[in-house]
Motif scaffolding. Structure first.
Motif, PDB file in Angstrom:
ATOM      1  N   VAL A   1      16.625 -17.224  30.304  1.00 13.78           N
ATOM      2  CA  VAL A   1      17.856 -17.964  30.586  1.00 13.78           C
ATOM      3  C   VAL A   1      18.608 -18.180  29.273  1.00 13.78           C
ATOM      4  O   VAL A   1      18.078 -18.763  28.336  1.00 13.78           O
ATOM      5  CB  VAL A   1      17.525 -19.335  31.226  1.00 13.78           C
ATOM      6  N   GLU A   2      19.841 -17.688  29.242  1.00 11.99           N
ATOM      7  CA  GLU A   2      20.613 -17.790  27.991  1.00 11.99           C
ATOM      8  C   GLU A   2      21.108 -19.210  27.764  1.00 11.99           C
ATOM      9  O   GLU A   2      21.754 -19.796  28.621  1.00 11.99           O
ATOM     10  CB  GLU A   2      21.812 -16.833  28.031  1.00 11.99           C
ATOM     11  N   LYS A   3      20.796 -19.749  26.623  1.00 10.00           N
ATOM     12  CA  LYS A   3      21.309 -21.053  26.173  1.00 10.00           C
ATOM     13  C   LYS A   3      21.369 -22.114  27.274  1.00 10.00           C
ATOM     14  O   LYS A   3      22.456 -22.632  27.596  1.00 10.00           O
ATOM     15  CB  LYS A   3      22.693 -20.859  25.542  1.00 10.00           C
ATOM     16  N   PRO A   4      20.252 -22.448  27.831  1.00  8.99           N
ATOM     17  CA  PRO A   4      20.249 -23.418  28.930  1.00  8.99           C
ATOM     18  C   PRO A   4      20.462 -24.845  28.413  1.00  8.99           C
ATOM     19  O   PRO A   4      20.072 -25.168  27.296  1.00  8.99           O
ATOM     20  CB  PRO A   4      18.847 -23.271  29.514  1.00  8.99           C
ATOM     21  N   GLU A   5      21.080 -25.663  29.263  1.00  9.97           N
ATOM     22  CA  GLU A   5      21.218 -27.095  28.943  1.00  9.97           C
ATOM     23  C   GLU A   5      19.841 -27.736  28.790  1.00  9.97           C
ATOM     24  O   GLU A   5      19.605 -28.484  27.857  1.00  9.97           O
ATOM     25  CB  GLU A   5      21.960 -27.818  30.090  1.00  9.97           C
ATOM     26  N   ASN A   6      18.968 -27.480  29.786  1.00 11.60           N
ATOM     27  CA  ASN A   6      17.633 -28.088  29.792  1.00 11.60           C
ATOM     28  C   ASN A   6      16.560 -27.005  29.731  1.00 11.60           C
ATOM     29  O   ASN A   6      16.117 -26.504  30.766  1.00 11.60           O
ATOM     30  CB  ASN A   6      17.445 -28.923  31.059  1.00 11.60           C
ATOM     31  N   PRO A   7      16.183 -26.611  28.540  1.00 13.92           N
ATOM     32  CA  PRO A   7      15.236 -25.492  28.400  1.00 13.92           C
ATOM     33  C   PRO A   7      13.901 -25.818  29.075  1.00 13.92           C
ATOM     34  O   PRO A   7      13.427 -26.957  28.976  1.00 13.92           O
ATOM     35  CB  PRO A   7      15.052 -25.379  26.887  1.00 13.92           C
ATOM     36  N   MET A   8      13.320 -24.854  29.770  1.00 13.20           N
ATOM     37  CA  MET A   8      12.035 -25.043  30.445  1.00 13.20           C
ATOM     38  C   MET A   8      10.869 -24.897  29.476  1.00 13.20           C
ATOM     39  O   MET A   8       9.737 -25.255  29.799  1.00 13.20           O
ATOM     40  CB  MET A   8      11.879 -24.005  31.563  1.00 13.20           C
ATOM     41  N   SER A   9      11.119 -24.258  28.318  1.00  9.67           N
ATOM     42  CA  SER A   9      10.048 -24.141  27.323  1.00  9.67           C
ATOM     43  C   SER A   9      10.667 -24.145  25.931  1.00  9.67           C
ATOM     44  O   SER A   9      11.891 -24.140  25.790  1.00  9.67           O
ATOM     45  CB  SER A   9       9.254 -22.833  27.520  1.00  9.67           C
ATOM     46  N   ASN A  10       9.823 -24.182  24.927  1.00  5.21           N
ATOM     47  CA  ASN A  10      10.342 -24.032  23.564  1.00  5.21           C
ATOM     48  C   ASN A  10      10.108 -22.606  23.059  1.00  5.21           C
ATOM     49  O   ASN A  10      10.090 -22.346  21.863  1.00  5.21           O
ATOM     50  CB  ASN A  10       9.697 -25.058  22.619  1.00  5.21           C
ATOM     51  N   LEU A  11       9.948 -21.690  24.017  1.00  5.78           N
ATOM     52  CA  LEU A  11       9.752 -20.273  23.643  1.00  5.78           C
ATOM     53  C   LEU A  11      11.047 -19.516  23.900  1.00  5.78           C
ATOM     54  O   LEU A  11      11.641 -19.640  24.973  1.00  5.78           O
ATOM     55  CB  LEU A  11       8.631 -19.665  24.483  1.00  5.78           C
ATOM     56  N   ILE A  12      11.452 -18.720  22.927  1.00  5.83           N
ATOM     57  CA  ILE A  12      12.693 -17.958  23.108  1.00  5.83           C
ATOM     58  C   ILE A  12      12.405 -16.475  22.983  1.00  5.83           C
ATOM     59  O   ILE A  12      11.364 -16.055  22.441  1.00  5.83           O
ATOM     60  CB  ILE A  12      13.765 -18.382  22.079  1.00  5.83           C
ATOM     61  N   ASN A  13      13.328 -15.712  23.516  1.00  5.55           N
ATOM     62  CA  ASN A  13      13.232 -14.247  23.482  1.00  5.55           C
ATOM     63  C   ASN A  13      13.255 -13.755  22.033  1.00  5.55           C
ATOM     64  O   ASN A  13      14.266 -13.863  21.346  1.00  5.55           O
ATOM     65  CB  ASN A  13      14.405 -13.666  24.275  1.00  5.55           C
ATOM     66  N   GLY A  14      12.131 -13.206  21.586  1.00  2.00           N
ATOM     67  CA  GLY A  14      11.989 -12.825  20.184  1.00  2.00           C
ATOM     68  C   GLY A  14      12.473 -11.425  19.857  1.00  2.00           C
ATOM     69  O   GLY A  14      12.367 -10.991  18.709  1.00  2.00           O
ATOM     70  N   GLY A  15      12.973 -10.706  20.873  1.00  2.00           N
ATOM     71  CA  GLY A  15      13.589  -9.397  20.585  1.00  2.00           C
ATOM     72  C   GLY A  15      12.591  -8.305  20.270  1.00  2.00           C
ATOM     73  O   GLY A  15      12.948  -7.251  19.747  1.00  2.00           O
ATOM     74  N   ILE A  16      11.321  -8.522  20.602  1.00  2.45           N
ATOM     75  CA  ILE A  16      10.297  -7.482  20.424  1.00  2.45           C
ATOM     76  C   ILE A  16       9.547  -7.348  21.752  1.00  2.45           C
ATOM     77  O   ILE A  16       9.116  -8.352  22.320  1.00  2.45           O
ATOM     78  CB  ILE A  16       9.313  -7.825  19.293  1.00  2.45           C
ATOM     79  N   TYR A  17       9.441  -6.110  22.202  1.00  2.66           N
ATOM     80  CA  TYR A  17       8.872  -5.876  23.531  1.00  2.66           C
ATOM     81  C   TYR A  17       7.959  -4.664  23.525  1.00  2.66           C
ATOM     82  O   TYR A  17       8.188  -3.718  22.772  1.00  2.66           O
ATOM     83  CB  TYR A  17       9.983  -5.577  24.563  1.00  2.66           C
ATOM     84  N   LYS A  18       6.958  -4.724  24.396  1.00  2.64           N
ATOM     85  CA  LYS A  18       6.254  -3.495  24.760  1.00  2.64           C
ATOM     86  C   LYS A  18       6.582  -3.256  26.228  1.00  2.64           C
ATOM     87  O   LYS A  18       6.379  -4.132  27.073  1.00  2.64           O
ATOM     88  CB  LYS A  18       4.747  -3.644  24.567  1.00  2.64           C
ATOM     89  N   LEU A  19       7.094  -2.082  26.541  1.00  3.90           N
ATOM     90  CA  LEU A  19       7.583  -1.818  27.897  1.00  3.90           C
ATOM     91  C   LEU A  19       7.141  -0.428  28.337  1.00  3.90           C
ATOM     92  O   LEU A  19       7.006   0.484  27.518  1.00  3.90           O
ATOM     93  CB  LEU A  19       9.118  -1.875  27.918  1.00  3.90           C
ATOM     94  N   ASP A  20       6.940  -0.284  29.656  1.00  2.24           N
ATOM     95  CA  ASP A  20       6.686   1.080  30.142  1.00  2.24           C
ATOM     96  C   ASP A  20       7.986   1.674  30.649  1.00  2.24           C
ATOM     97  O   ASP A  20       9.037   1.030  30.630  1.00  2.24           O
ATOM     98  CB  ASP A  20       5.564   1.088  31.175  1.00  2.24           C
ATOM     99  N   GLN A  21       7.902   2.913  31.166  1.00  2.00           N
ATOM    100  CA  GLN A  21       9.124   3.648  31.491  1.00  2.00           C
ATOM    101  C   GLN A  21       9.954   3.025  32.604  1.00  2.00           C
ATOM    102  O   GLN A  21      11.144   3.324  32.734  1.00  2.00           O
ATOM    103  CB  GLN A  21       8.753   5.087  31.927  1.00  2.00           C
ATOM    104  N   LYS A  22       9.317   2.148  33.382  1.00  3.02           N
ATOM    105  CA  LYS A  22      10.066   1.538  34.483  1.00  3.02           C
ATOM    106  C   LYS A  22      11.310   0.791  33.997  1.00  3.02           C
ATOM    107  O   LYS A  22      12.256   0.608  34.765  1.00  3.02           O
ATOM    108  CB  LYS A  22       9.141   0.571  35.250  1.00  3.02           C
ATOM    109  N   ILE A  23      11.305   0.357  32.765  1.00  5.09           N
ATOM    110  CA  ILE A  23      12.454  -0.411  32.265  1.00  5.09           C
ATOM    111  C   ILE A  23      13.759   0.371  32.468  1.00  5.09           C
ATOM    112  O   ILE A  23      14.814  -0.198  32.748  1.00  5.09           O
ATOM    113  CB  ILE A  23      12.266  -0.810  30.777  1.00  5.09           C
ATOM    114  N   PHE A  24      13.671   1.700  32.333  1.00  5.78           N
ATOM    115  CA  PHE A  24      14.889   2.509  32.482  1.00  5.78           C
ATOM    116  C   PHE A  24      15.463   2.371  33.893  1.00  5.78           C
ATOM    117  O   PHE A  24      16.674   2.351  34.098  1.00  5.78           O
ATOM    118  CB  PHE A  24      14.603   3.978  32.150  1.00  5.78           C
ATOM    119  N   ASP A  25      14.559   2.281  34.881  1.00 11.81           N
ATOM    120  CA  ASP A  25      15.028   2.126  36.259  1.00 11.81           C
ATOM    121  C   ASP A  25      15.746   0.797  36.437  1.00 11.81           C
ATOM    122  O   ASP A  25      16.761   0.709  37.110  1.00 11.81           O
ATOM    123  CB  ASP A  25      13.836   2.193  37.229  1.00 11.81           C
ATOM    124  N   TYR A  26      15.206  -0.228  35.811  1.00 13.05           N
ATOM    125  CA  TYR A  26      15.853  -1.542  35.953  1.00 13.05           C
ATOM    126  C   TYR A  26      17.193  -1.575  35.226  1.00 13.05           C
ATOM    127  O   TYR A  26      18.131  -2.226  35.669  1.00 13.05           O
ATOM    128  CB  TYR A  26      14.909  -2.648  35.467  1.00 13.05           C
TER     129      TYR A  26
END
Lengths: 407, 407, 407
Positions: free
Chosen positions: B152-177
């Motif tokens: 969730v981008e810049k939420p008023e009430n964040p559900m966690s203190n964890l943010i998207n760190g811009g590093i991922y391990k992904l399989d090929q399905k990501i292209f379909d999405y």
């Protein structure tokens, strides 16, 4: 043998330096061009030296001319300024000259060898300097392999690479030939015209020479001249160097000079007598501090000639510049030495923009100038003698003699 | 495992630095952000690294991108700029990716551990960075204790203190999405949208991480980023340090750097390779001299990043500033870093005055800028690439790219 | 014996310094004029000291007056400002004085001997200071060889070379004489009028004195006063001096002062406690750095008084100047101290141009002033307290209190 040194030239292209200083007295390390010549003559046991100067001199010239009194063999003669030109300057001496005599232009940077070679000739003689660009000078046409045929001014197609070196041995007949010539197109009685006439009827040996020879015509050539001489001098330390001073390469430190802690000198450099440098100054290659100077704290000097009694006391940068005698730069006065477009810096010489052929060139500052604090001087600027530059001013055009400049 | 580094971002908020330098190539000591990431990948034995850059680049970017050629495992791919966004940048790579792959934003300052943690996950995974101010980022909503529910981008009430760190391990399905999502309100194909879709049907592990993580978005954050890395590096002296140099605290001196007498360095500080410092310079904490620099006589640097080939040769003060590559400051150019009212210094970012949250901040100077002598630059000023600042000018507003500024 | 110190004078001629600092608190090395007097009194076992100040004080005076709390024997009394003059200041103390008492002007620079001599008199007494220029002061006419006949203000033909030294031992009768006198032509109740009346009916011994005595009336006299005291002090080093610091001549370095590498100090000089000097500073003779100062890299100070908490951090030249407390000079702020015509520098004192009798004099800068970077200040300029000087400004006229000066 008598010797005559002609030192009556106006040196207008060296303006503003020649506003307060004769052309022949441009500095060479701690000496001057003419004193250098006289020293050579003394070393060659020439006992009778006549220096011809103009009667019509700026009053500031006197202190320089008086400096010649330290040479016991020198006699100073004033030239009548109603008669113009180098040849005319000789005529009043006719009665004093009763034999062959040596004739030298006093504003030439030469080695002793040039005079020696002339003295060794059996004939009337003229110095023939070997150069790569004879077209810019009086070229010597030669006959019979060794004798002068004719001096041709700036010829399109030079007949030789030998040019008129301004040093001659001549007998009394030269006076007769001067009598016979008329004024040149420059309105002056020119010695080469008399020599050309003499050459038609006499043998004038062309004595070849290929060492240092420079006619310092334009202000930045003062830097070149000093570099040339500094390059052949040896390291010397007759001054006082405090602990914590760094000296790299060849540096000449004269009597009573004092270098304070934290000063960093990268040779070749010349520190004249009675100069006080530092603390924490940065003296870079080809800095010529002529004598009795104050170069102060956190000041950087690079490839510049700083003449006698001039002070750069605080937080200044002076690069690729010529500062005349008794100048004072206010704290933080800076001289720019590079254009934004990195093109060659140009300087106004007698109304015409002339390239210095240098990408890095700063300013030419006349005698007795004072700049205020925080003054900014642009590349290629000339500041006339006695000018005052208001604190904080940006000097973006030439400043006239005595002008009060406020931007 | 293949690795894809996205380095196509424009980094407009880093203007004027990004006028001549890609965002991913902001300097970190003697290296850059992206080179640092690639080094980590190499250390982790990732042999196949694709760096995605934009096709539509300022010509100056090339010299930076070419620097990656020194890494034998790196292949550079140009992105078609008609398709926008981070997700779109991936699509052309579909045919090259035939397994799980590592995906990293190239402009992130991270530690190696961030990549290691991702690699250790058994699932598709996303880096969850623990921060104190999650509201400013893409916050990771979590389900089943460890899997991504939604970004969730810049939420008023964040559900966690964890943010998207811009590093991922992904399989090929990501292209379909990616195929399935549309443009975001920013008009770009956003990777988070594709991930959110993928998360509804797949397990994407949130890998926690609490070490160095910085998205260098604004110019002054380049200083922060370098401070952070300098703080964890160790002293090193591979250069030449003359006698009479004082070094206090942690200082890194790289190959062929030379420090001249009278220079005073207060660490932490970084002196990049081939740099010449001194004499009598004052280098204060968090000075980052990236490499091939000239920091000259009586110059003071404090908490600033001075990029490659930039010169501050004479009598300058540079505090709390960022100077891009190949800048030259004229003698006596000074940068102010404190307002009279001592309020936080503000900077124009994309047309809006943004506080730097720093009481002390100087200037941001773009690549290839030249300032004249005695130039005065006010706090928070941005000077565009290739600008020329007239000698003595007072720079009291932002200067455009290529502008000739005269006050 | 009780002692009364009069410290209620406005010191308008010391403006702008007295805008934020009482006249009696002008600095003497690390102390102040009045603290010096109190120290003498304590050394002479005077246990009961009343300091009279004005009720109507600038709020900034308080921090100075509070400094007197460190002396356990000092009691501060506020003067009612509806009654004017030195004599009026005494009247409220009538009830507290029940015996002979010592009366001293708090703004006099004296030696302890002046007080001792007075204390040794058997009579009521007045200090008679021997001077060369009595015409400028209140001259003491003498009767019966040793008693005061009359104090004559600035007489054309002085009857003696003894002037009113501002130190008295008096019995309670003085209060009766103050009651009897009227306002002077200055509109004030003048103590000399009361003394003259008292002298007609009582013996007031004139106690001769020929050591240091100075009424610091004009700003540049603060420099003179400090020179005088520095000349008789001895070298001391209670601070930390790094290697590579040069110290020549007499230098006093107080507790916790630190001198960094490359700093060059030419005594006599005073470096107050908690001051940080250097690196590469140049501290020249008669620099008085009062305490808690920062004198920074590549800064030159000469014959100047720099009061407490003032900073000159980068690339400045400060010569022949007086800087009040809590001033900050921006990097590259320079103060000129020599006119182009080399005439004596003049300063506006109460609307009139007064010569400082100094060819070299810089500026007078009030408390809490801030100058921007690259500021240029002309000789003889006064800058009012709290003024702000815009970066790059050329200050060529006096600046008012709180003014924002932009040239």
């Amino acid at each position: 043998m008598k010797s005559v040194i002609l030192a009556a030239g106006k040196g207008e292209r060296l303006d503003p330096l020649t506003q307060t200083r004769p052309k022949a007295f441009m500095p060479i390390l701690g000496s001057t061009v003419i004193e250098r010549i006289i020293s050579f003559l003394e070393e060659l046991s020439i006992k009778d030296i006549i220096v011809v100067v103009s009667k019509d001199l700026p009053v500031e010239y006197n202190e320089f001319i008086y400096k010649l009194n330290k040479f016991s063999n020198v006699k100073i003669v004033m030239q009548d300024t109603r008669l113009y030109g180098t040849a005319a300057a000789l005529l009043p001496l006719r009665s004093e000259i009763n034999d062959s005599f040596l004739l030298i232009y006093g504003d030439l940077l030469i080695e002793k060898e040039a005079i020696e070679n002339i003295l060794n000739s059996e004939y009337n003689s003229i110095l023939g300097v070997e150069v790569n660009n004879p077209k810019d000078y009086g070229v010597l046409n030669i006959r019979d392999q060794k004798f002068l045929d004719k001096i041709v001014e700036k010829p399109e197609n030079p007949m030789s690479n030998l040019i008129n070196g301004g040093i001659y041995k001549l007998d009394q007949k030269i006076f007769d030939y001067i009598d016979k010539i008329g004024k040149s197109i420059r309105g002056e009685y020119e010695l080469p015209d008399a020599l050309n006439l003499m050459a038609t009827e006499n043998k004038i040996e062309v004595v070849k020479y290929n060492k240092t020879w420079m006619d310092i015509g334009k202000p930045w050539e003062i830097i070149d001249a000093n570099k040339k001489i500094l390059d052949v001098e040896k390291s010397k330390n007759n001054g006082e160097v405090e602990d914590g001073v760094v000296i790299k390469g060849k540096v000449i430190i004269e009597n009573n000079a004092k270098i304070l802690h934290g000063t960093y000198i990268e040779g070749p450099a010349y520190i004249g007598s009675n100069s006080l440098i530092g603390p924490n100054s940065y003296i870079r290659p080809y800095s010529i501090i002529c004598g009795n100077n104050r170069i102060g704290a956190s000041v950087e000097i690079k490839e510049s000639v700083i003449m006698e009694n001039t002070k750069v006391p605080h937080l200044s940068y002076v690069g690729d510049s010529v500062l005349a005698e008794d100048v004072n730069l206010g704290a933080g006065t800076l001289i720019a030495n590079l254009r934004f477009d990195e093109k060659e810096v140009k300087v106004n010489i007698k109304g015409e923009k002339i390239t210095t052929k240098r990408k890095k060139f700063g300013a030419i500052i006349g005698g007795h100038v004072r700049t205020g604090i925080n003054v900014t001087i642009l590349p290629g600027i000339k500041i006339g003698a006695y000018a005052r530059i208001y604190p904080g001013a940006i000097v973006n055009r030439d400043v006239q003699k005595g002008e009060f400049f406020k931007s």
